[in-house]
Design a protein around this motif. Structure first.
Motif, short mmCIF file in Angstrom:
data_model
loop_
_atom_site.label_atom_id
_atom_site.label_comp_id
_atom_site.label_asym_id
_atom_site.label_seq_id
_atom_site.Cartn_x
_atom_site.Cartn_y
_atom_site.Cartn_z
N ASP A 213 0.83 -1.21 0.00
CA ASP A 213 0.00 0.00 0.00
C ASP A 213 0.86 1.26 0.00
N GLU A 214 1.96 1.24 0.75
CA GLU A 214 2.87 2.39 0.78
C GLU A 214 3.53 2.58 -0.58
N MET A 215 3.95 1.49 -1.19
CA MET A 215 4.56 1.58 -2.52
C MET A 215 3.56 2.06 -3.57
N GLU A 216 2.30 1.67 -3.41
CA GLU A 216 1.28 2.04 -4.37
C GLU A 216 1.09 3.56 -4.43
N VAL A 217 1.27 4.23 -3.29
CA VAL A 217 1.16 5.69 -3.27
C VAL A 217 2.18 6.32 -4.21
N TYR A 218 3.42 5.87 -4.10
CA TYR A 218 4.48 6.40 -4.97
C TYR A 218 4.23 6.00 -6.43
N TRP A 219 3.73 4.78 -6.62
CA TRP A 219 3.47 4.30 -7.98
C TRP A 219 2.43 5.18 -8.67
N GLN A 220 1.38 5.54 -7.96
CA GLN A 220 0.35 6.39 -8.55
C GLN A 220 0.91 7.78 -8.85
N GLU A 221 1.82 8.26 -7.98
CA GLU A 221 2.48 9.53 -8.27
C GLU A 221 3.31 9.42 -9.54
N ALA A 222 4.03 8.31 -9.67
CA ALA A 222 4.89 8.10 -10.84
C ALA A 222 4.09 8.16 -12.13
N LYS A 223 2.88 7.66 -12.12
CA LYS A 223 2.04 7.63 -13.32
C LYS A 223 1.68 9.04 -13.78
#
Length: 278
Positions: free
Chosen positions: A265-275
């Motif tokens: 879940d923590e990684m997903e936050v950064y992943w959505q930012e990356a998109k």
């Protein structure tokens, strides 16, 4: 003979003369390196092979990135390798089999023979007709199968594309894209029926591999049918994933974190930012 060559050069546009002089310069440098440089003297066709493959992939990367200065550089590296092979083949220890002139004249002769609609009286007013003529001419030249020209060492995804293109050149293809998509759905349903991800039932790995291969082959076929190069498409996705994953790593470091200690879940936050950014 020399007089005729000089006359031909004099009648050529200035830029063509510069191109020929540049090629002559490369040939001269290749001769000097082969005779004087310990590393260049040691090379054989076998020792250069893996380096040529590497250079070709570097050129491919530059093309995908649309980096013209890098394409120019990588084209030079590939050209050097082509000249190197021809130089080796021209040497007595290699049997003096051929030289660069033989190589260039050979490809020129092939291009003329394979384009009778330009250099003969054949008619081919569409790209598809040109491809069909090309494959038929190759069969007349001695190929026993239209698929014989597909290198066995090609990566599987590229090979699938080339196999399908050549089959199409022989007239073996679907008529409508809907038919191709129905085949994709059929293969996907077969795969799902055999290996339903919703159950914990043990999977027959060999059978699963075969069915998955059918799914991929059908997807490549559909991509080809709608003019998408699957190799290029997948590589662009690879590059996109790398950029986004590296953004995730960078942001985690900035916040004093390591991926191995983070939740999904923590990684997903950064992943959505990356998109949003890459």
């Amino acid at each position: 003979m020399q007089t005729n060559l000089n006359q031909q050069l004099e009648t050529m546009p200035a830029r063509r003369q510069e191109q020929l002089l540049a090629f002559d310069r490369l040939l001269t440098i290749m001769d000097e390196l082969r005779e004087q440089c310990p590393w260049d003297r040691k090379q054989t066709m076998d020792s250069l092979r893996h380096l040529t493959i590497e250079e070709t992939y570097e050129l491919s990367d530059a093309i995908l990135e649309k980096d013209l200065p890098e394409i120019r550089k990588e084209l030079g590296d590939v050209m050097l390798h082509l000249v190197f092979y021809a130089r080796i083949a021209s040497e007595p220890q290699s049997g003096a089999t051929f030289d660069i002139a033989d190589v260039l004249n050979g490809v020129c002769d092939k291009l003329i023979a394979r384009h009778p609609h330009i250099y003969g009286d054949a008619v081919a007013d569409t790209e598809e007709k040109v491809k069909q003529n090309w494959e038929q001419l190759k069969l007349k030249e001695g190929n026993k199968s239209v698929l014989a020209g597909v290198p066995g060492s090609l990566p599987a995804l590229v090979k699938a594309m080339r196999i399908q293109e050549k089959a199409r050149g022989a007239g073996f293809d679907w008529e409508e894209k809907q038919q191709v998509w129905e085949k994709v759905e059929e293969e996907m349903q077969e795969f799902k029926a055999e290996f339903n991800a919703e159950t914990d039932e043990k999977i027959d790995a060999e059978r699963a591999e075969k069915e998955f291969g059918d799914v991929l082959f059908s997807l490549v076929n559909y991509a080809r049918f709608i003019d998408i190069n699957p190799e290029t498409a997948l590589e662009r996705t690879n590059k996109k994933f790398i950029r986004r994953f590296q953004y995730l790593e960078e942001q985690a470091r900035k916040n004093g974190k390591q991926l191995k200690d983070m939740t999904l879940d923590e990684m997903e936050v950064y992943w959505q930012e990356a998109k949003q950014f890459v």
